[in-house]
Write an enzyme that holds these catalytic residues in place. Structure first.
Site, PDB file in Angstrom:
ATOM      1  N   HIS A 232       3.459   3.953  36.092  1.00  0.00           N
ATOM      2  CA  HIS A 232       4.734   3.947  35.366  1.00  0.00           C
ATOM      3  C   HIS A 232       5.854   3.632  36.340  1.00  0.00           C
ATOM      4  CE1 HIS A 232       4.750   7.918  37.274  1.00  0.00           C
ATOM      5  NE2 HIS A 232       6.064   7.890  37.141  1.00  0.00           N
ATOM      6  N   ARG A 299      -2.767  19.733  44.238  1.00  0.00           N
ATOM      7  CA  ARG A 299      -1.590  19.021  44.725  1.00  0.00           C
ATOM      8  C   ARG A 299      -0.377  19.383  43.883  1.00  0.00           C
ATOM      9  NH1 ARG A 299       1.017  14.056  43.729  1.00  0.00           N
ATOM     10  NH2 ARG A 299       2.039  13.270  45.603  1.00  0.00           N
TER      11      ARG A 299
HETATM   12  C1  LIG Z   1      14.861  11.987  31.985  1.00  0.00           C
HETATM   13  C2  LIG Z   1      13.577  11.742  31.845  1.00  0.00           C
HETATM   14  C3  LIG Z   1      12.828  10.729  32.613  1.00  0.00           C
HETATM   15  C4  LIG Z   1      11.386  11.060  32.301  1.00  0.00           C
HETATM   16  C5  LIG Z   1      11.490  11.470  30.844  1.00  0.00           C
HETATM   17  C6  LIG Z   1      12.661  12.438  30.900  1.00  0.00           C
HETATM   18  C7  LIG Z   1      12.215  13.778  31.500  1.00  0.00           C
HETATM   19  C8  LIG Z   1      11.115  13.642  32.555  1.00  0.00           C
HETATM   20  C9  LIG Z   1      10.905  12.247  33.186  1.00  0.00           C
HETATM   21  C10 LIG Z   1       9.441  11.944  33.452  1.00  0.00           C
HETATM   22  C11 LIG Z   1       8.850  12.589  34.724  1.00  0.00           C
HETATM   23  C12 LIG Z   1       7.379  12.178  34.866  1.00  0.00           C
HETATM   24  C13 LIG Z   1       7.145  10.681  34.626  1.00  0.00           C
HETATM   25  C14 LIG Z   1       7.913  10.198  33.378  1.00  0.00           C
HETATM   26  C15 LIG Z   1       7.569   8.746  33.078  1.00  0.00           C
HETATM   27  C16 LIG Z   1       7.680  11.160  32.227  1.00  0.00           C
HETATM   28  O1  LIG Z   1       6.856  11.072  31.349  1.00  0.00           O
HETATM   29  O2  LIG Z   1       8.593  12.192  32.308  1.00  0.00           O
HETATM   30  C17 LIG Z   1       9.386  10.444  33.592  1.00  0.00           C
HETATM   31  C18 LIG Z   1      10.353   9.941  32.507  1.00  0.00           C
HETATM   32  C19 LIG Z   1      10.960   8.587  32.848  1.00  0.00           C
HETATM   33  O3  LIG Z   1      11.358   8.345  33.964  1.00  0.00           O
HETATM   34  O4  LIG Z   1      11.024   7.772  31.925  1.00  0.00           O
HETATM   35  O1  LIG Z   2       3.361  13.445  42.021  1.00  0.00           O
HETATM   36  C1  LIG Z   2       3.882  12.450  42.511  1.00  0.00           C
HETATM   37  O2  LIG Z   2       3.768  12.166  43.695  1.00  0.00           O
HETATM   38  C2  LIG Z   2       4.680  11.489  41.636  1.00  0.00           C
HETATM   39  C3  LIG Z   2       5.228  12.094  40.368  1.00  0.00           C
HETATM   40  C4  LIG Z   2       5.966  11.096  39.541  1.00  0.00           C
HETATM   41  O3  LIG Z   2       5.776   9.903  39.635  1.00  0.00           O
HETATM   42  C5  LIG Z   2       6.988  11.555  38.579  1.00  0.00           C
HETATM   43  O4  LIG Z   2       7.144  12.783  38.390  1.00  0.00           O
HETATM   44  O5  LIG Z   2       7.664  10.685  37.997  1.00  0.00           O
HETATM   45 FE   LIG Z   3       7.349   8.736  38.658  1.00  0.00          FE
END
Ligand SMILES: C=C1C[C@]23C[C@H]1CC[C@H]2[C@@]12CCC[C@@](C)(C(=O)O1)[C@H]2[C@@H]3C(=O)O
Ligand SMILES: O=C(O)CCC(=O)C(=O)O
Ligand SMILES: [Fe+2]
Length: 354
Positions: A232, A299
């Site tokens: 992503h 992790r």
């Molecule tokens: C403000 C944000 C940005 C989110 C959604 C929301 C809350 C958490 C973020 C994340 C964090 C983990 C990867 C991701 C892809 C996910 O699923 O949740 C991110 C997403 C994004 O960067 O689009």
């Molecule tokens: O765990 C990691 O090193 C990456 C996590 C991540 O990509 C995210 O929280 O958006």
């Molecule tokens: Fe990420």
């Protein structure tokens, strides 16, 4: 017009599939079918000797000579870099890491008391994008937008303030560092404080918003068929990531493949997100990354996703646009973009292409 970041979660809830049960990953001896991805996923990791040829650049924020030079290269070719001498004290990082560990090591039923609702922002559960995929990822998340007080109360009724204090302290440090990084990155593009009105009169990005995402990756019985977080890009301007002393993060390089980013003690990883990609008119592309899991060691990671103030429309900076370099993306707010991401995912950025 949505005005708060949390509106994005209310207007675009992500529904979990009925056929995927919630499972406590920490207790499983075998990989359940719900978590078994096609094997091509992890096959593409580079072998360790080849991986050693490609190192995510490490930038010393105290080095005014080489720092900026390495930074431009890192932003153009990697979309990510590590930083040292970043000014965030180790103690603050370790206090946050300890709080995250404490949270994830609670019994599963306890953690579910702080579950994130489908239309909510803060709370425990699979990462937000997980509902877009037919299989589950091998990770647990705790997302914090603003204060986690309500959720912390559910977890530790008699002692919720210490978790809140630690997150507040960490978010404050991250916000300050993110503002500093923004200017380092923007200056490398020739952008000055006058060019970004929403940064405020002194360019301190006072109203910018940050989301803290805590991730836990339990030991996995069949890591070759599982994925911690699928590939992503982050929707943020930039993301500051602390990874505990266990590898797992991989970034994608065109013509090379998935490069592992080994943890460096005291360093933080910085990812360029989609909004900086747009702001820089594609000069600094957002980085595709993922997390692989392993058989032996748990992790933990903590990602601070930094974005513009709500209501601010991000579009290619006018200084970077001219007759020969037309704007490539239309303006978008973070809230609106999160809604697009929840629907279009990999195609969200191209949906904004002019
Ligand atoms: C403000 C944000 C940005 C989110 C959604 C929301 C809350 C958490 C973020 C994340 C964090 C983990 C990867 C991701 C892809 C996910 O699923 O949740 C991110 C997403 C994004 O960067 O689009
Ligand atoms: O765990 C990691 O090193 C990456 C996590 C991540 O990509 C995210 O929280 O958006
Ligand atoms: Fe990420």
């Amino acid at each position: 017009m949505p005005s708060r970041l949390s509106d994005a979660f209310e207007t675009h809830p992500t529904f979990q599939h009925h056929h995927i049960q919630n499972l406590d990953l920490n207790s499983l001896q075998h990989l359940p079918d719900s978590h078994a991805w096609a094997s091509e996923l992890t096959d593409y990791s580079l072998s360790p000797d080849i991986n050693g040829l490609f190192n995510l650049p490490i930038i010393d924020l105290n080095d005014p000579i080489n720092g900026p030079k390495h930074l431009v290269h890192a932003c153009k070719t990697w979309g990510a870099f590590q930083i040292i001498n970043h000014g965030v004290s180790n103690q603050v990082v370790h206090r946050m890491e300890a709080a995250a560990k404490k949270l994830f090591s609670l019994p599963y039923e306890e953690k579910l008391k702080a579950e994130r609702f489908e239309d909510g922002a803060t709370g425990y559960g699979p990462i937000r994008i997980s509902s877009l995929f037919p299989k589950r990822m091998w990770s647990e998340g705790f997302t914090i937008v603003g204060s986690p007080i309500q959720h912390a109360r559910e977890l530790w009724p008699d002692n919720y303030t210490s978790f809140c204090d630690v997150t507040e302290e960490y978010q404050k440090e991250m916000k300050e560092l993110a503002g500093k990084l923004m200017w380092i990155v923007l200056e490398s593009l020739g952008i000055t404080k006058e060019d970004i009105s929403w940064a405020g009169p002194n360019g301190e990005f006072k109203d910018s918003v940050g989301v803290l995402q805590l991730n836990s990756y339990p030991i996995c019985p069949d890591p070759d068929r599982a994925i911690g977080i699928v590939d992503h890009t982050d929707s943020s301007l930039l993301t500051i990531l602390h990874q505990s002393n266990q590898s797992g993060l991989q970034v994608f390089r065109e013509e090379i493949g998935w490069v592992s980013v080994p943890p460096v003690e005291g360093a933080l990883v910085v990812n360029i997100g989609d909004l900086l990609h747009i702001l820089s008119n594609g000069l600094y592309p957002s980085v595709l990354h993922r997390v692989v899991v392993n058989r032996d060691r748990h992790r933990l990671s903590m990602a601070y996703l930094y974005g513009p103030p709500n209501n601010v429309e991000i579009s290619p900076l006018s200084k970077l646009v001219d007759h020969y370099h037309p704007p490539l993306y239309r303006p978008v707010t973070w809230t609106e973009y999160l809604g697009m991401k929840a629907k279009l995912f990999y195609k969200a950025l191209s949906a904004l292409r002019l």
